[in-house]
Scaffold this active site. Structure first.
Site, PDB file in Angstrom:
ATOM      1  N   ASP A  64       0.850  -1.191   0.000  1.00  0.00           N
ATOM      2  CA  ASP A  64       0.000   0.000   0.000  1.00  0.00           C
ATOM      3  C   ASP A  64       0.890   1.247   0.000  1.00  0.00           C
ATOM      4  OD1 ASP A  64      -2.477   1.480   0.305  1.00  0.00           O
ATOM      5  OD2 ASP A  64      -1.827   1.870   2.348  1.00  0.00           O
ATOM      6  N   THR A  91      -3.293   5.255  -4.136  1.00  0.00           N
ATOM      7  CA  THR A  91      -2.209   5.974  -3.447  1.00  0.00           C
ATOM      8  C   THR A  91      -0.878   5.801  -4.169  1.00  0.00           C
ATOM      9  OG1 THR A  91      -1.982   4.049  -2.006  1.00  0.00           O
ATOM     10  CG2 THR A  91      -3.264   5.877  -1.168  1.00  0.00           C
ATOM     11  N   THR A  92      -0.657   4.616  -4.748  1.00  0.00           N
ATOM     12  CA  THR A  92       0.586   4.387  -5.496  1.00  0.00           C
ATOM     13  C   THR A  92       0.516   5.071  -6.853  1.00  0.00           C
ATOM     14  OG1 THR A  92       0.766   2.247  -4.400  1.00  0.00           O
ATOM     15  CG2 THR A  92       2.198   2.617  -6.294  1.00  0.00           C
ATOM     16  N   ASP A 117      -9.301  -0.332   2.113  1.00  0.00           N
ATOM     17  CA  ASP A 117      -9.231   0.360   0.817  1.00  0.00           C
ATOM     18  C   ASP A 117     -10.461   0.050  -0.015  1.00  0.00           C
ATOM     19  OD1 ASP A 117      -6.839   1.371   1.550  1.00  0.00           O
ATOM     20  OD2 ASP A 117      -5.622   0.332   0.064  1.00  0.00           O
TER      21      ASP A 117
END
Length: 532
Positions: free
Chosen positions: A63, A96-97, A389
């Site tokens: 994550d 997020t990445t 998530d």
């Protein structure tokens, strides 16, 4: 005339100018992007995060937000990327990445453009036009099945599968996707994820995880108290149940006989008994306290036939107050002003080797608990992050029902639209737009690279397919080829994709504007005047 350089800053302050400042920003941001790049996509790799603190367990995660939150970053531009990753996590829960990798790719392109003597403001003008076109292309391609319950439920399942396919739960994504969608649909559109509790219990395997209707509290009932209560009226409190101590440091009580000590103890017991009697007068049959209850009050509650639960942590009583419809109380002088929580049945249940309390028929009907099982603590922690998530993305999709296709399809669609705009644009802005399109195409390239496939071949095929108007085509990472995302059911939330595009572009623009980095002087150490 004195030609000595003038010292403007205080002693020890630093300054980096123009090219050096810009290079420092680029290098820091690109290093952060390269750090998380290998975790992108369904075949991304994990990172082990190890802390120097012996009390902290090591983390195994892919994550982006968790990785970046755990590392110390000194570079100012690197900190900006860590912040956008955190905002992405707070806003929509996923991507997020992607947001960090896209910002990093934009800055790589900007670095080459700046070295080609194109002014940063010209690049920013081109990028802004590119963002508007990309957002319009993404909005036009979005599908909305919000009015059709069956199709929308299918969309939610596809989004959950796609989100979980890049996580540790990918092996059991069907099971967990169903579990997440059921939990979110119970919320009836409120999007209040506090009503969904996640409990982690070591033992069993991941596929033994399940969704339990009602609320579970990881606590046990006091000695000799009822283990099951029907039609519960619950008083939720945050109050000390021991005697009120004298809060003066170093205070002492002097007595002239041992009998006086006994009198003091009796007086303390009476105070405790008075407090318990006040609580019983609230006409409740269950008392839940955030703090300890101690033996004597516990015995008094048992004598009154009441269930008393102690040391329910703050999150526990906050959530309990929410789902049972009660209020957290600290004083007990006005029983008529206290709102009690209600529930049909409270009983003890066993999960693995642990006993928990199950609250069934709570006032907030949408409340539910996900019980996660797993072999190690690291697996449980990563499973919780993955499921969280998915729940965040699904709750956002329930509010904003539009969806887009995943597998690099949306990025290629936006890149295609930006390339067409660049072809029609005169001047240097067109070069910046082309660079923006290349940065968007870098995301599917990373996904293919991380899976061990030939990214150049796959992205070239995908680009040709999108130029032919096949805008639903993306990367099928199971077979290592391009495929129709609509048929494969690889769907993502429109909200997530839009947020990735806007956040990455804004962060890259902000870093590109920098032409000076001024760091303050370190605080001077004060001499130690203490006498040893």
């Amino acid at each position: 005339m004195n030609m000595h350089p003038v010292q403007i800053f205080s002693q020890g302050a630093g300054e980096e100018k123009a090219e050096i400042a810009r290079m420092s920003s680029f290098v820091g941001a690109i290093a952060i992007g390269d750090l998380v790049k290998s975790t992108l996509g369904p075949k991304g790799m994990d990172k082990i995060l190890q802390s120097n603190d012996p009390n902290c367990t090591l983390q195994v995660t892919n994550d982006g937000a968790t990785i970046l939150k755990s590392i110390g970053v000194d570079n100012p531009a690197g900190k900006v990327l860590v912040d956008i990753s955190k905002v992405q996590d707070d806003e929509v829960g996923d991507g997020t990445t992607s947001v960090v990798v896209l910002a990093c790719e934009l800055l790589k392109e900007a670095e080459q453009l700046v070295s080609s003597k194109i002014h940063p403001q010209t690049i920013i003008t081109g990028w802004r036009a590119a963002v508007d076109t990309a957002r319009k292309a993404l909005t036009d391609s979005a599908k909305d099945n919000g009015t059709n319950p069956d199709k929308f439920c299918e969309d939610l399942m596809n989004i959950a599968r796609t989100t979980l396919s890049s996580k540790i739960l990918t092996q059991y994504k069907e099971h967990f996707a169903k579990l997440a969608v059921e939990a979110v649909l119970r919320l009836k559109g409120s999007g209040n994820l506090d009503a969904i509790q996640i409990i982690k219990k070591l033992g069993g395997a991941l596929q033994d995880s399940y969704l339990d209707e009602g609320f579970l509290l990881d606590k046990t009932v006091g000695v000799h108290q009822p283990k099951r209560v029907e039609n519960a009226k619950i008083l939720i409190a945050n109050t000390p149940m021991d005697t009120d101590k004298i809060k003066v440091f170093g205070s002492r009580v002097r007595v002239d006989a041992v009998s006086k000590v006994a009198e003091l103890e009796v007086a303390e017991k009476e105070k405790m008994k008075d407090k318990v009697n006040k609580i019983i007068k609230h006409n409740c049959n269950v008392f839940i306290n955030r703090q300890l209850i101690y033996n004597y009050p516990e015995q008094l509650f048992a004598d009154a036939g009441m269930m008393a639960i102690e040391h329910a942590d703050f999150d526990g009583i906050e959530r309990l107050a929410l789902v049972t419809g009660g209020e957290i109380t600290s004083t007990f002088d006005c029983p008529d002003k206290v709102k009690l929580g209600t529930c049909d049945v409270i009983e003890q249940v066993m999960i693995g080797e642990d006993q928990l309390l199950k609250f069934t028929g709570v006032a907030l009907g949408e409340a539910c608990t996900v019980v996660l099982r797993g072999a190690t603590q690291q697996i449980l922690d990563e499973s919780e992050r993955s499921l969280h998530d998915a729940l965040c993305v699904l709750s956002q999709t329930v509010k904003e029902t539009r969806t887009v296709f995943g597998g690099g399809s949306s990025e290629m669609l936006m890149a295609d639209a930006v390339s067409k705009l660049a072809a029609k644009t005169p001047g240097k802005e067109a070069v910046a737009m082309e660079a923006f399109a290349r940065a968007l195409r870098a995301l599917p390239t990373c996904i293919a690279d991380n899976a061990g496939y030939d990214s150049a071949e796959l992205v070239a095929q995908l680009r040709a397919a999108h130029t032919d108007g096949k805008h639903t085509y993306g990367l099928d990472m199971n077979d290592g080829e391009i495929g129709d995302m609509e048929k494969l059911g690889i769907t993502e939330s429109f909200q997530v994709k839009r947020q990735v595009l806007l956040s990455a572009a804004e962060a890259a623009e902000m870093i590109l504007r920098v032409d000076n980095i001024i760091s303050s002087a370190p605080r001077p150490r004060q001499p130690d005047h203490r006498h040893h």
